[in-house]
Design a protein around this motif. Sequence first.
Motif, PDB file in Angstrom:
ATOM      1  N   GLY A  42       1.010  -1.047   0.509  1.00  0.00           N
ATOM      2  CA  GLY A  42      -0.176  -0.120  -0.045  1.00  0.00           C
ATOM      3  C   GLY A  42       1.398   1.245   0.034  1.00  0.00           C
ATOM      4  N   SER A  43       2.328   0.869   0.118  1.00  0.00           N
ATOM      5  CA  SER A  43       3.059   2.558  -0.159  1.00  0.00           C
ATOM      6  C   SER A  43       2.929   2.998  -1.879  1.00  0.00           C
ATOM      7  N   GLY A  44       2.570   2.251  -2.557  1.00  0.00           N
ATOM      8  CA  GLY A  44       2.697   2.691  -3.616  1.00  0.00           C
ATOM      9  C   GLY A  44       3.735   2.542  -4.519  1.00  0.00           C
ATOM     10  N   LYS A  45       4.534   1.573  -4.244  1.00  0.00           N
ATOM     11  CA  LYS A  45       5.703   0.811  -4.681  1.00  0.00           C
ATOM     12  C   LYS A  45       5.213   0.483  -6.135  1.00  0.00           C
ATOM     13  N   THR A  46       4.302  -0.863  -6.108  1.00  0.00           N
ATOM     14  CA  THR A  46       4.004  -1.005  -7.743  1.00  0.00           C
ATOM     15  C   THR A  46       3.417  -0.543  -8.470  1.00  0.00           C
ATOM     16  N   THR A  47       2.697   0.364  -7.861  1.00  0.00           N
ATOM     17  CA  THR A  47       1.944   1.371  -8.815  1.00  0.00           C
ATOM     18  C   THR A  47       2.843   2.183  -9.265  1.00  0.00           C
ATOM     19  N   LEU A  48       4.487   2.731  -8.297  1.00  0.00           N
ATOM     20  CA  LEU A  48       5.236   3.488  -9.338  1.00  0.00           C
ATOM     21  C   LEU A  48       6.027   2.800 -10.992  1.00  0.00           C
ATOM     22  N   LEU A  49       6.174   1.565 -10.058  1.00  0.00           N
ATOM     23  CA  LEU A  49       7.048   1.128 -11.381  1.00  0.00           C
ATOM     24  C   LEU A  49       5.590   0.541 -12.793  1.00  0.00           C
ATOM     25  N   ARG A  50       3.893   0.101 -12.144  1.00  0.00           N
ATOM     26  CA  ARG A  50       3.479  -0.001 -13.298  1.00  0.00           C
ATOM     27  C   ARG A  50       3.614   1.445 -14.233  1.00  0.00           C
ATOM     28  N   CYS A  51       3.472   2.775 -13.508  1.00  0.00           N
ATOM     29  CA  CYS A  51       3.155   4.064 -14.356  1.00  0.00           C
ATOM     30  C   CYS A  51       4.962   4.251 -15.052  1.00  0.00           C
ATOM     31  N   VAL A  52       5.863   3.318 -14.623  1.00  0.00           N
ATOM     32  CA  VAL A  52       6.393   3.449 -15.352  1.00  0.00           C
ATOM     33  C   VAL A  52       6.468   2.705 -17.164  1.00  0.00           C
ATOM     34  N   ASN A  53       5.673   1.773 -16.558  1.00  0.00           N
ATOM     35  CA  ASN A  53       5.076   0.763 -18.098  1.00  0.00           C
ATOM     36  C   ASN A  53       3.936   1.661 -18.805  1.00  0.00           C
ATOM     37  N   LEU A  54       3.890   2.834 -18.076  1.00  0.00           N
ATOM     38  CA  LEU A  54       2.756   2.901 -18.576  1.00  0.00           C
ATOM     39  C   LEU A  54       1.475   2.040 -18.673  1.00  0.00           C
ATOM     40  N   LEU A  55       1.353   1.086 -17.757  1.00  0.00           N
ATOM     41  CA  LEU A  55       0.306   0.601 -17.846  1.00  0.00           C
ATOM     42  C   LEU A  55      -0.712   1.296 -16.867  1.00  0.00           C
ATOM     43  N   GLU A  56      -0.598   2.120 -15.546  1.00  0.00           N
ATOM     44  CA  GLU A  56      -1.267   3.364 -14.955  1.00  0.00           C
ATOM     45  C   GLU A  56      -1.014   4.473 -16.049  1.00  0.00           C
ATOM     46  N   ASP A  57      -1.813   5.182 -15.388  1.00  0.00           N
ATOM     47  CA  ASP A  57      -1.842   7.109 -16.165  1.00  0.00           C
ATOM     48  C   ASP A  57      -2.171   7.842 -14.500  1.00  0.00           C
ATOM     49  N   TYR A  58      -1.259   8.726 -14.873  1.00  0.00           N
ATOM     50  CA  TYR A  58      -1.111   9.947 -13.843  1.00  0.00           C
ATOM     51  C   TYR A  58      -1.019  10.772 -14.146  1.00  0.00           C
ATOM     52  N   HIS A  59      -1.936  11.743 -12.834  1.00  0.00           N
ATOM     53  CA  HIS A  59      -2.548  12.714 -13.881  1.00  0.00           C
ATOM     54  C   HIS A  59      -1.121  14.198 -14.052  1.00  0.00           C
ATOM     55  N   ARG A  60      -0.325  13.918 -12.647  1.00  0.00           N
ATOM     56  CA  ARG A  60       0.674  15.181 -13.133  1.00  0.00           C
ATOM     57  C   ARG A  60       2.174  14.406 -12.595  1.00  0.00           C
ATOM     58  N   GLY A  61       3.589  14.935 -12.986  1.00  0.00           N
ATOM     59  CA  GLY A  61       4.679  14.962 -13.550  1.00  0.00           C
ATOM     60  C   GLY A  61       5.033  13.938 -14.402  1.00  0.00           C
ATOM     61  N   SER A  62       6.334  13.720 -14.635  1.00  0.00           N
ATOM     62  CA  SER A  62       6.794  13.011 -16.156  1.00  0.00           C
ATOM     63  C   SER A  62       7.250  11.900 -16.069  1.00  0.00           C
ATOM     64  N   ILE A  63       7.628  11.112 -16.697  1.00  0.00           N
ATOM     65  CA  ILE A  63       8.379  10.363 -17.000  1.00  0.00           C
ATOM     66  C   ILE A  63       9.746  10.265 -17.925  1.00  0.00           C
ATOM     67  N   ARG A  64      11.071  10.320 -17.679  1.00  0.00           N
ATOM     68  CA  ARG A  64      11.950  10.357 -18.855  1.00  0.00           C
ATOM     69  C   ARG A  64      12.305   8.789 -19.105  1.00  0.00           C
ATOM     70  N   ILE A  65      12.376   8.428 -20.496  1.00  0.00           N
ATOM     71  CA  ILE A  65      13.267   6.945 -20.773  1.00  0.00           C
ATOM     72  C   ILE A  65      14.201   7.716 -21.895  1.00  0.00           C
ATOM     73  N   ASP A  66      15.612   7.544 -21.295  1.00  0.00           N
ATOM     74  CA  ASP A  66      16.903   7.341 -21.867  1.00  0.00           C
ATOM     75  C   ASP A  66      16.452   8.838 -22.551  1.00  0.00           C
TER      76      ASP A  66
END
Lengths: 256, 220
Positions: A42-66
């Motif tokens: 419930g600390s959000g660690k899996t959700t964070l990982l899923r956001c990086v893989n774009l399996l979840e959407d997020y309403h603020r912030g950004s993720i940059r890969i390379d």
Amino acid sequence: MTAQPLLVIDDLHKKFQALEILKGVSLSVAKGEVVSIIGSSGSGKTTLLRCVNLLEDYHRGSIRIDGTEVGYQGTGEQRRRLRESEIARHRAMTGMAFQQFNLFPHMTALQNVTLGLIKVKGLAKEEAIGIGRKWLDRVGLLERSGHYPGQLSGGQQQRVAIARAIAMSPKLMLFDEVTSALDPELVNEVLNVIRDLAKDGMTMLLVTHEMRFAYELSDRIVFMQQGAIAEDGPPAELFHRPKSERLAEFLKSSKF
Amino acid sequence: MDLGYFFSDLWISRWAILHGLGLTIVISVLAILLGTLLGIVVGLCLSYGHWSLRWLVRIYTDFLRGTPVFVLILACFYILSVIGIQLTPFQAGVFALTLFCSSHVGEILRGALQALPRGQIEAAKAIGLTFRQAFIYVLLPQALRQILPTWVNTAVEMVKASTLLSIIGVVELLLATQQIIARDYLSLQFYFFAGFLYFLLNFAIEKLGRLAEKKVIYHV
């Protein structure tokens, strides 16, 4: 680490209705770095990982890969999620292994590994099979390449799933509690595969409950608490000199 | 009962019966094939469509599944001709059965697709497949395997429903049989014989279905 970061997560916010799961997470991972995320459920660690893989959407912030911003375009009012096909292209930069393996049950181990190579990378079948066999060999399952997932043990399935992800030659590998669904005696064969990949210099972001493993393997440990990063540092520092009461408690309860 | 007379008349009527049987097979195969293809689209819409599309397709399936096939066949033949679409009895009948089949296949496919673990689509996406590719290579093959036994039942129902085309004058096996009976009054014998042919047809479908099930099964 002096290399420029491969993954940069900046101020990530995610809500499920009223519940805020991620409350402004910022994290960067350098090329070749192995970072483990720990924390209670419930600390959000899996959700964070899923956001990086774009399996979840997020309403603020950004993720940059390379250097590429993934998943979204524009800022403020103009911000919008990219089209499905563009998301799929971005997603191909990362590989993901899941807690439940999620192998395709109607395909053999080899077909599981080659599907993406043929359909996403557009490789010829023979070439894909060559790569697929190479990776199945690497995870020690070459002689099982004709088996269906239902004919494999949990540990073997997870190794095939890792081979399936890694065969796509992602820049970043994500591991989401990959040993949590396994019987204790099968955990090690999977961890060994991950150790082997780390030795190769693969950049990895792991969510894990295997504290001993995280301690030994990781360059950095991130401790998440209630949707935010509470501590971030080298394993020795976090595990032996936790700054917060919460982390000390967490480590004690996870029997490190 | 004079069986000798029956057999000699059966021999005389052999071409009429074979022709009727052939037409029954053609009607059934067409309706099952077209209905299944359309049913896959229906199931896709019901499972993953935009809510407005889902709502429309939901009305389509509920309406078709709630209408007797008999009424559906009459409607396709008579109502369509009123609005200017002139179909032959054969076309109208196949059309009606196709619609009927598609609503059933669509509904059972929706159930199978929704029962697939979420992890399947996520794993497919994680290796970079688009939704279309994930559907074609990962979701649909699994769902089709799941529905195979139910689908075989539907196919058998379609063969039986094809008899209803006799009312709009398609000389399939039942009407062909009735025409022979109108001539020689051997109703018991010829109806029994027709029933036997229908049984053989459906028995073959069931057997083929079993065979296919064994072929495509994977170890779970």
